[in-house]
Design an enzyme around this catalytic site. Sequence first.
Site, mmCIF file in Angstrom:
data_model
loop_
_atom_site.group_PDB
_atom_site.id
_atom_site.type_symbol
_atom_site.label_atom_id
_atom_site.label_comp_id
_atom_site.label_asym_id
_atom_site.label_seq_id
_atom_site.Cartn_x
_atom_site.Cartn_y
_atom_site.Cartn_z
ATOM 1 N N SER A 9 -5.739 4.610 15.812
ATOM 2 C CA SER A 9 -5.322 4.014 17.093
ATOM 3 C C SER A 9 -5.481 5.048 18.193
ATOM 4 O O SER A 9 -5.324 6.263 17.954
ATOM 5 C CB SER A 9 -3.864 3.566 17.031
ATOM 6 O OG SER A 9 -3.386 3.196 18.312
ATOM 7 N N VAL A 49 0.803 -1.220 0.000
ATOM 8 C CA VAL A 49 0.000 0.000 0.000
ATOM 9 C C VAL A 49 0.836 1.270 0.000
ATOM 10 O O VAL A 49 0.303 2.362 -0.242
ATOM 11 C CB VAL A 49 -0.990 0.033 1.191
ATOM 12 C CG1 VAL A 49 -2.007 -1.088 1.081
ATOM 13 C CG2 VAL A 49 -0.255 0.011 2.522
ATOM 14 N N SER A 76 1.601 8.724 12.694
ATOM 15 C CA SER A 76 0.930 8.173 11.517
ATOM 16 C C SER A 76 -0.553 7.975 11.770
ATOM 17 O O SER A 76 -1.392 8.281 10.912
ATOM 18 C CB SER A 76 1.581 6.847 11.096
ATOM 19 O OG SER A 76 1.282 5.788 12.007
ATOM 20 N N LYS A 77 -0.907 7.505 12.961
ATOM 21 C CA LYS A 77 -2.314 7.238 13.259
ATOM 22 C C LYS A 77 -3.087 8.530 13.528
ATOM 23 O O LYS A 77 -4.288 8.612 13.230
ATOM 24 C CB LYS A 77 -2.431 6.274 14.440
ATOM 25 C CG LYS A 77 -1.919 4.867 14.121
ATOM 26 C CD LYS A 77 -2.676 4.231 12.963
ATOM 27 C CE LYS A 77 -2.324 2.769 12.776
ATOM 28 N NZ LYS A 77 -3.104 2.122 11.689
ATOM 29 N N ILE A 95 -5.718 -4.488 22.239
ATOM 30 C CA ILE A 95 -6.548 -5.586 21.749
ATOM 31 C C ILE A 95 -5.824 -6.909 21.981
ATOM 32 O O ILE A 95 -4.623 -7.025 21.735
ATOM 33 C CB ILE A 95 -6.867 -5.403 20.251
ATOM 34 C CG1 ILE A 95 -7.528 -4.042 19.997
ATOM 35 C CG2 ILE A 95 -7.754 -6.540 19.762
ATOM 36 C CD1 ILE A 95 -8.834 -3.812 20.731
ATOM 37 N N ASN A 112 -6.824 -0.984 6.754
ATOM 38 C CA ASN A 112 -6.340 -1.594 7.995
ATOM 39 C C ASN A 112 -4.833 -1.837 7.983
ATOM 40 O O ASN A 112 -4.233 -1.969 9.049
ATOM 41 C CB ASN A 112 -7.079 -2.915 8.231
ATOM 42 C CG ASN A 112 -6.439 -3.743 9.326
ATOM 43 O OD1 ASN A 112 -6.552 -3.441 10.503
ATOM 44 N ND2 ASN A 112 -5.730 -4.812 8.938
ATOM 45 N N TYR A 172 4.569 5.766 15.039
ATOM 46 C CA TYR A 172 3.251 5.130 14.981
ATOM 47 C C TYR A 172 2.151 6.112 15.384
ATOM 48 O O TYR A 172 1.132 6.238 14.708
ATOM 49 C CB TYR A 172 3.241 3.914 15.910
ATOM 50 C CG TYR A 172 1.951 3.125 15.874
ATOM 51 C CD1 TYR A 172 1.666 2.277 14.807
ATOM 52 C CD2 TYR A 172 1.027 3.212 16.916
ATOM 53 C CE1 TYR A 172 0.488 1.539 14.776
ATOM 54 C CE2 TYR A 172 -0.148 2.479 16.895
ATOM 55 C CZ TYR A 172 -0.411 1.647 15.822
ATOM 56 O OH TYR A 172 -1.585 0.924 15.785
#
Length: 248
Positions: free
Chosen positions: A142, A64, A158-159, A188, A90, A155
């Site tokens: 997130s 992607v 990016s989220k 999770i 996702n 991270y």
Amino acid sequence: MALLEGKIAVVTGAARGIGQSIALKLAEEGADLALSDVQADWLSETKEKVEALGRRAEVYGVDVSKGDQVQAGVDQIQKDFGRIDIVVNNAGITRDGLLMRMSEEDWDLVMNINLKGTFLMTKAASRYMMKQRSGVFVNVASVIGLMGNPGQANYGASKAGVSNLTKTTAKELAARGIRANAVAPGFIKTKMTDALTDETRDAMLSVIPMKDFGLPEDVSNVVCFLASDMSRYVTGQTLSICGGMVTA
């Protein structure tokens, strides 16, 4: 009638974990699936499980972060299925490390897959959705993108970007009958959390008001709601699935 009867859904990063759970939930609700991951052969298990539910599943090997691969993949999905109704962005990775020690390569890799990948998929699929004047994007963000976390600068950034990209997508495409929302999972339950020491597990649970980890199904249930007409008047939102870690 099933919530997504007759719909065509694309799920990126569908080989395992939350991505696989989302694909199976959408199939249970009547959607046929275009399954994407960086390696097509990783998707064999998800494909078999979708087909066992009586739904069609095709697999596509797409990185992607590469615009040419994304465009070719989306074009092929449109050719194979005739339309694209739902895209669940996702696909994502982590490369954790403290800010002062984080390499430029790890920063770029996480940003390219998590954020750029969502942008590229949205751009490619929205062209077809605009022509049919309908469609839904559900992007996986997130809680780390909402609250920050030591060791996850790349991270989290990016989220956070995914959440804001979702808002802009919603505003730009609403007039064409296209909705865009995001989900922001917290901790999770996965194979990774199962392997945690009791001390680490207790530390993580201490910041969750509900005192339990979420399940992949907790995420896929909300994704299904956002993908369906049950949420027809919801767009531009990020819904946290975190047991109360984030409340605003």
